[in-house]
Design a protein around this motif. Sequence first.
Motif, PDB file in Angstrom:
ATOM      1  N   ARG A  25       1.095  -1.284   0.002  1.00 46.62           N
ATOM      2  CA  ARG A  25      -0.659   0.002   0.092  1.00 46.62           C
ATOM      3  C   ARG A  25       1.109   0.997  -0.556  1.00 46.62           C
ATOM      4  NH1 ARG A  25      -6.242  -1.083   3.315  1.00 46.62           N
ATOM      5  NH2 ARG A  25      -6.413   0.308   0.710  1.00 46.62           N
ATOM      6  N   GLU A  26       2.076   1.476  -0.251  1.00 51.30           N
ATOM      7  CA  GLU A  26       2.982   2.713  -0.852  1.00 51.30           C
ATOM      8  C   GLU A  26       3.134   3.116  -2.173  1.00 51.30           C
ATOM      9  OE1 GLU A  26       6.209   2.950   0.693  1.00 51.30           O
ATOM     10  OE2 GLU A  26       5.369   2.777   3.049  1.00 51.30           O
ATOM     11  N   LEU A  27       2.692   3.864  -2.721  1.00 49.86           N
ATOM     12  CA  LEU A  27       3.102   4.684  -3.735  1.00 49.86           C
ATOM     13  C   LEU A  27       4.841   5.147  -4.095  1.00 49.86           C
ATOM     14  CD1 LEU A  27       2.464   5.497  -6.854  1.00 49.86           C
ATOM     15  CD2 LEU A  27       1.521   7.961  -5.464  1.00 49.86           C
ATOM     16  N   TRP A  28       4.945   4.501  -5.152  1.00 48.66           N
ATOM     17  CA  TRP A  28       7.084   5.126  -5.792  1.00 48.66           C
ATOM     18  C   TRP A  28       7.089   5.933  -7.114  1.00 48.66           C
ATOM     19  CZ3 TRP A  28      11.629   2.347  -3.338  1.00 48.66           C
ATOM     20  CH2 TRP A  28      11.249   1.982  -1.642  1.00 48.66           C
ATOM     21  N   ALA A  29       7.406   7.019  -7.323  1.00 52.28           N
ATOM     22  CA  ALA A  29       7.762   6.872  -8.433  1.00 52.28           C
ATOM     23  C   ALA A  29       9.041   8.019  -8.659  1.00 52.28           C
ATOM     24  CB  ALA A  29       6.582   8.437  -8.372  1.00 52.28           C
ATOM     25  N   GLY A  30       8.998   8.125  -9.506  1.00 53.41           N
ATOM     26  CA  GLY A  30      10.902   8.777  -9.635  1.00 53.41           C
ATOM     27  C   GLY A  30      11.829   8.163 -10.147  1.00 53.41           C
ATOM     28  N   SER A  31      12.872   8.456 -10.439  1.00 54.25           N
ATOM     29  CA  SER A  31      14.358   8.065 -11.450  1.00 54.25           C
ATOM     30  C   SER A  31      15.312   8.360 -10.681  1.00 54.25           C
ATOM     31  CB  SER A  31      14.211   8.202 -12.875  1.00 54.25           C
ATOM     32  OG  SER A  31      14.966   6.824 -13.119  1.00 54.25           O
ATOM     33  N   PRO A  32      15.468   7.704  -9.422  1.00 57.93           N
ATOM     34  CA  PRO A  32      15.045   6.174  -9.139  1.00 57.93           C
ATOM     35  C   PRO A  32      13.861   6.205  -8.371  1.00 57.93           C
ATOM     36  CG  PRO A  32      17.166   6.749  -7.887  1.00 57.93           C
ATOM     37  CD  PRO A  32      17.015   7.728  -8.719  1.00 57.93           C
ATOM     38  N   ALA A  33      13.812   5.507  -7.960  1.00 65.63           N
ATOM     39  CA  ALA A  33      12.041   5.436  -7.468  1.00 65.63           C
ATOM     40  C   ALA A  33      12.285   5.775  -6.228  1.00 65.63           C
ATOM     41  CB  ALA A  33      10.444   4.665  -8.133  1.00 65.63           C
ATOM     42  N   ARG A  34      11.489   6.232  -5.464  1.00 64.17           N
ATOM     43  CA  ARG A  34      10.776   6.995  -4.071  1.00 64.17           C
ATOM     44  C   ARG A  34       9.857   6.966  -3.272  1.00 64.17           C
ATOM     45  NH1 ARG A  34      16.601   6.633  -3.912  1.00 64.17           N
ATOM     46  NH2 ARG A  34      17.660   8.097  -4.031  1.00 64.17           N
ATOM     47  N   ARG A  35       9.612   6.707  -2.221  1.00 57.28           N
ATOM     48  CA  ARG A  35       8.687   6.712  -1.411  1.00 57.28           C
ATOM     49  C   ARG A  35       7.598   8.465  -2.096  1.00 57.28           C
ATOM     50  NH1 ARG A  35       5.097   7.517   3.073  1.00 57.28           N
ATOM     51  NH2 ARG A  35       3.533   6.487   3.058  1.00 57.28           N
ATOM     52  N   VAL A  36       6.379   7.877  -2.217  1.00 60.52           N
ATOM     53  CA  VAL A  36       5.696   8.678  -1.710  1.00 60.52           C
ATOM     54  C   VAL A  36       4.751   8.910  -1.034  1.00 60.52           C
ATOM     55  CG1 VAL A  36       4.348  10.754  -3.781  1.00 60.52           C
ATOM     56  CG2 VAL A  36       6.025   9.170  -4.674  1.00 60.52           C
ATOM     57  N   ARG A  37       3.859   8.108  -0.544  1.00 59.89           N
ATOM     58  CA  ARG A  37       2.847   8.486   0.208  1.00 59.89           C
ATOM     59  C   ARG A  37       2.327   6.755  -0.247  1.00 59.89           C
ATOM     60  NH1 ARG A  37      -1.989   7.655  -3.133  1.00 59.89           N
ATOM     61  NH2 ARG A  37      -1.749   8.887  -4.817  1.00 59.89           N
ATOM     62  N   GLU A  38       1.241   6.683   1.340  1.00 59.00           N
ATOM     63  CA  GLU A  38       0.567   5.701   1.646  1.00 59.00           C
ATOM     64  C   GLU A  38      -0.558   5.528   0.308  1.00 59.00           C
ATOM     65  OE1 GLU A  38      -1.107   4.525   5.022  1.00 59.00           O
ATOM     66  OE2 GLU A  38       0.835   4.795   6.173  1.00 59.00           O
ATOM     67  N   ILE A  39      -0.903   4.719  -0.237  1.00 57.79           N
ATOM     68  CA  ILE A  39      -2.423   3.694  -1.839  1.00 57.79           C
ATOM     69  C   ILE A  39      -3.721   4.012  -0.636  1.00 57.79           C
ATOM     70  CG2 ILE A  39      -3.133   2.827  -2.400  1.00 57.79           C
ATOM     71  CD1 ILE A  39      -0.971   3.852  -3.819  1.00 57.79           C
ATOM     72  N   GLY A  40      -4.480   4.986  -0.605  1.00 58.50           N
ATOM     73  CA  GLY A  40      -5.961   4.917  -0.362  1.00 58.50           C
ATOM     74  C   GLY A  40      -6.694   3.606   0.078  1.00 58.50           C
ATOM     75  N   ASP A  41      -7.503   3.338   0.546  1.00 60.62           N
ATOM     76  CA  ASP A  41      -8.502   2.516   0.859  1.00 60.62           C
ATOM     77  C   ASP A  41      -9.215   3.109  -1.369  1.00 60.62           C
ATOM     78  OD1 ASP A  41      -8.836   1.185   2.791  1.00 60.62           O
ATOM     79  OD2 ASP A  41     -10.062   1.888   4.054  1.00 60.62           O
ATOM     80  N   ALA A  42     -10.192   4.048  -1.302  1.00 57.68           N
ATOM     81  CA  ALA A  42     -10.315   4.369  -2.665  1.00 57.68           C
ATOM     82  C   ALA A  42      -9.674   4.084  -3.800  1.00 57.68           C
ATOM     83  CB  ALA A  42     -11.120   5.628  -2.692  1.00 57.68           C
ATOM     84  N   GLN A  43      -7.539   4.092  -3.623  1.00 56.84           N
ATOM     85  CA  GLN A  43      -7.139   4.439  -4.901  1.00 56.84           C
ATOM     86  C   GLN A  43      -7.183   2.684  -4.973  1.00 56.84           C
ATOM     87  OE1 GLN A  43      -3.740   5.845  -4.587  1.00 56.84           O
ATOM     88  NE2 GLN A  43      -3.122   5.706  -7.156  1.00 56.84           N
ATOM     89  N   ALA A  44      -6.939   1.905  -3.852  1.00 53.12           N
ATOM     90  CA  ALA A  44      -6.669   0.231  -4.073  1.00 53.12           C
ATOM     91  C   ALA A  44      -7.821  -0.495  -4.172  1.00 53.12           C
ATOM     92  CB  ALA A  44      -6.337  -0.154  -2.639  1.00 53.12           C
ATOM     93  N   ALA A  45      -9.471  -0.201  -4.375  1.00 57.43           N
ATOM     94  CA  ALA A  45     -10.197  -0.358  -4.616  1.00 57.43           C
ATOM     95  C   ALA A  45     -10.346  -0.301  -6.298  1.00 57.43           C
ATOM     96  CB  ALA A  45     -11.676  -0.163  -3.895  1.00 57.43           C
ATOM     97  N   GLY A  46     -10.027   1.198  -6.771  1.00 61.06           N
ATOM     98  CA  GLY A  46     -10.052   1.485  -7.948  1.00 61.06           C
ATOM     99  C   GLY A  46      -9.056   0.657  -9.121  1.00 61.06           C
ATOM    100  N   MET A  47      -8.182  -0.251  -8.467  1.00 61.33           N
ATOM    101  CA  MET A  47      -6.540  -0.582  -9.023  1.00 61.33           C
ATOM    102  C   MET A  47      -7.788  -2.082  -8.801  1.00 61.33           C
ATOM    103  SD  MET A  47      -2.946  -0.145  -7.683  1.00 61.33           S
ATOM    104  CE  MET A  47      -4.180  -0.105  -6.101  1.00 61.33           C
ATOM    105  N   GLN A  48      -8.043  -2.010  -8.128  1.00 58.28           N
ATOM    106  CA  GLN A  48      -9.597  -3.575  -8.039  1.00 58.28           C
ATOM    107  C   GLN A  48     -10.017  -4.475  -9.415  1.00 58.28           C
ATOM    108  OE1 GLN A  48      -7.937  -7.154  -7.183  1.00 58.28           O
ATOM    109  NE2 GLN A  48      -6.423  -5.455  -7.442  1.00 58.28           N
ATOM    110  N   MET A  49     -10.626  -2.613  -9.892  1.00 61.96           N
ATOM    111  CA  MET A  49     -12.150  -2.244 -10.666  1.00 61.96           C
ATOM    112  C   MET A  49     -11.459  -2.556 -12.451  1.00 61.96           C
ATOM    113  SD  MET A  49     -14.061   0.780  -9.076  1.00 61.96           S
ATOM    114  CE  MET A  49     -15.098   0.567 -10.706  1.00 61.96           C
ATOM    115  N   GLY A  50     -10.178  -2.139 -12.092  1.00 59.66           N
ATOM    116  CA  GLY A  50      -8.744  -2.097 -13.554  1.00 59.66           C
ATOM    117  C   GLY A  50      -9.270  -3.582 -13.591  1.00 59.66           C
ATOM    118  N   VAL A  51      -8.375  -4.861 -12.332  1.00 60.64           N
ATOM    119  CA  VAL A  51      -7.974  -5.791 -13.057  1.00 60.64           C
ATOM    120  C   VAL A  51      -9.529  -6.500 -13.219  1.00 60.64           C
ATOM    121  CG1 VAL A  51      -8.152  -8.140 -11.815  1.00 60.64           C
ATOM    122  CG2 VAL A  51      -7.061  -6.593 -10.939  1.00 60.64           C
ATOM    123  N   ALA A  52     -10.464  -6.739 -12.775  1.00 63.51           N
ATOM    124  CA  ALA A  52     -12.428  -6.509 -13.681  1.00 63.51           C
ATOM    125  C   ALA A  52     -12.067  -5.971 -15.001  1.00 63.51           C
ATOM    126  CB  ALA A  52     -13.216  -6.171 -12.123  1.00 63.51           C
TER     127      ALA A  52
END
Length: 184
Positions: A142-169
């Motif tokens: 549940r963390e978001l990393w970005a950049g080159s090299p990648a670094r921690r940006v923030r935590e992933i919230g419930d809504a964003q995690a649910a959105g990713m699962q909608m993408g799977v479906a």
Amino acid sequence: MNRSDISIISVGGKTPQIDPSAFIAPGCRIIGDVTIGPDVSIWYNCVLRADVSHIVVGARSNIQDGSVVHCDGPMPHRPEGFPTIIGEDVLIGHLAMVHGCTLADRAFVGLKATVMNGCRIGSDAMLAAGALLTENKEIPDRELWAGSPARRVREIGDAQAAGMQMGVAHYVMNGRMHKAAVEG
């Protein structure tokens, strides 16, 4: 799967094992010790090459157009090499490079991102588009990393995690539609 525009190639006595429900798009090359689970979609012009170790793609995972998945063989400092293990419900964006790493269930790899040997992306974690996750780095759950090299940006919230699962479906259904269109 015997279409002339898809290559399923045995190497070193290892033949890809592909669940019949998986969608393998035209232009794909699936090579060597590759296992592809149910309802997986491997989109147009992807290469999965397991000639020196093995690749596993778990159920309902999605590897989008032009991505490359490889692994690394045994080395003196790492006799087991670096297989690539992709869990269930994983989303991998267009043109990603996934190499010798582990993607836990529900991980997300963004467009044109690179994941190098020994890396692990945790459950419900995300590597942003264009990011570079250098060797042996781990993105915790549940963390978001970005950049080159990648670094921690923030935590992933419930809504964003649910959105990713909608993408799977979405990609399971889209894969079924493309499979029907391709197989006629």
